[in-house]
Design an enzyme around this catalytic site. Structure first.
Site, PDB file in Angstrom:
ATOM      1  N   GLY A 129      19.422  67.143 -90.582  1.00 33.70           N
ATOM      2  CA  GLY A 129      19.469  68.110 -91.685  1.00 33.70           C
ATOM      3  C   GLY A 129      18.247  69.011 -91.634  1.00 33.70           C
ATOM      4  O   GLY A 129      17.143  68.529 -91.441  1.00 33.70           O
ATOM      5  N   ARG A 141      23.762  67.683 -85.298  1.00 31.20           N
ATOM      6  CA  ARG A 141      23.917  66.231 -85.229  1.00 31.20           C
ATOM      7  C   ARG A 141      24.648  65.959 -83.920  1.00 31.20           C
ATOM      8  O   ARG A 141      25.530  66.715 -83.533  1.00 31.20           O
ATOM      9  CB  ARG A 141      24.686  65.732 -86.451  1.00 31.20           C
TER      10      ARG A 141
END
Ligand code: ADP
Length: 319
Positions: free
Chosen positions: A11, A72
């Protein structure tokens, strides 16, 4: 050490750019070459790697997000993915790596270190959930975004005499809720680290109501559950008008505060100095305003702790 790499992963958080800038500029100041790895571990595996110059990080200290992009990458959790990553690093002649991200990114860095590649981690997450550092890069900015929202919601809460439930981010950590709730004067703060009883919340609301309070603000950390559920439970138990605001992704963006820029600059430069000095597998942080470093595995093994004294204080001040 002649050539290092830097990547941002997981994130994103405001201040990551300031950290990338510090890594690049400190490296060049120390006569190293520095390569940017784009899209986190995914770009590491695919070789999305470019040389950075002084100008590559010009005009970014004040910008949210990350110019290196983040991602990710499931593949990097496998041995094969990690092997490909190390191969790319070797192909580009990179001898040390700075990883900026949250605890997932730290796990990736731990694996790189285990496979013999010198890696240093910096805490880049708004959640403030990394042990071994008092603050993570982006936490202060996210807090200020939340405070701004609470202040605005407070205005309308007063006009309409309602109870507002504000759901904030933080994953499994309550730091954003606790700090913003304290700074925003919330009546109640719900965090995953502390159990609560609906009965206590209701009694507190009723006490306030009975002494003429026009409105109430309840800050709920996302780790506790849905703000919408809390709101319907409060409405059912009290009969008061309730409204919910889920602040969501605005908390991850925006220009970093001075605090986050300075923190990112200090940590970024320290990471480069540590690679030069032969450190590896270390996580850099700040404790009592001093730069510190711990073993990545040690940091990952520790549970995140909330400041219980601050939680108690928030209760005392919102009596
Ligand atoms: P954050 O770094 O913000 O906590 P994630 O938990 O999504 O974000 O982790 C970011 C990335 O780190 C993952 O997509 C993956 O590529 C890598 N990562 C996470 N856990 C591991 C692991 N156990 N081993 C290797 N890499 C991992």
């Amino acid at each position: 050490m002649k050539r290092i790499g830097v990547l941002t992963s997981g994130g994103d958080s405001p201040g990551m750019n300031a950290a990338v800038r510090a890594v690049v500029r400190e490296a060049i100041y120390q006569n190293l070459e520095v390569y940017g790895i784009f899209h986190g571990y995914s770009g590491l595996i695919s070789g999305n790697i470019e040389k950075m110059e002084l100008g590559s990080v010009g005009d970014i200290i004040h910008r949210g997000g990350t110019i290196l992009y983040s991602a990710r990458c499931e593949e990097f959790k496998t041995e094969e993915g990690q092997r490909k990553g190390v191969e790319q690093l070797k192909k580009f002649g990179i001898e040390g790596l700075v990883v900026i991200g949250g605890d997932g990114s730290y796990r990736g860095a731990q694996m790189l270190t285990k496979s013999g590649f010198p890696t240093i981690c910096l805490p880049g997450t708004i959640d403030n959930d990394i042990p071994g550092t008092d603050y993570t890069i982006g936490f202060d900015t996210a807090l200020n975004t939340v405070i701004d929202a609470i202040d605005k919601i407070r205005d309308t809460a007063t006009s309409h005499e309602r109870t507002y439930i504000i759901e904030v981010m933080g994953r499994n950590a309550g730091d954003i809720a606790l700090w913003s709730g304290l700074a925003g004067g919330a009546e109640t703060i719900l965090i995953p680290e502390q159990e609560f009883m609906m009965e206590d919340i209701v009694n507190r609301l009723k006490r306030g109501h009975d002494r003429g309070k026009k409105h109430s603000i309840i800050v709920v950390a996302e780790g506790v559950g849905s703000g919408v559920d809390i709101a319907s439970q409060v409405k059912e138990a009290t009969g008061y008008e309730t409204r919910v605001s889920v602040l969501g992704y605005i908390q991850r963006g925006g220009s970093p505060t001075a605090f986050d820029r300075v923190l990112a600059s200090r940590l970024g430069a320290k990471a480069v100095q540590m690679l030069i000095n032969g450190s590896e597998g270390r996580a850099v942080g700040i404790q009592r305003n001093r730069l510190v470093d711990h073993d990545i595995s040690e940091v990952l093994a520790k549970p995140h702790e909330i400041d219980i004294d601050m939680y108690q204080l928030s209760k005392e001040l919102s009596i």
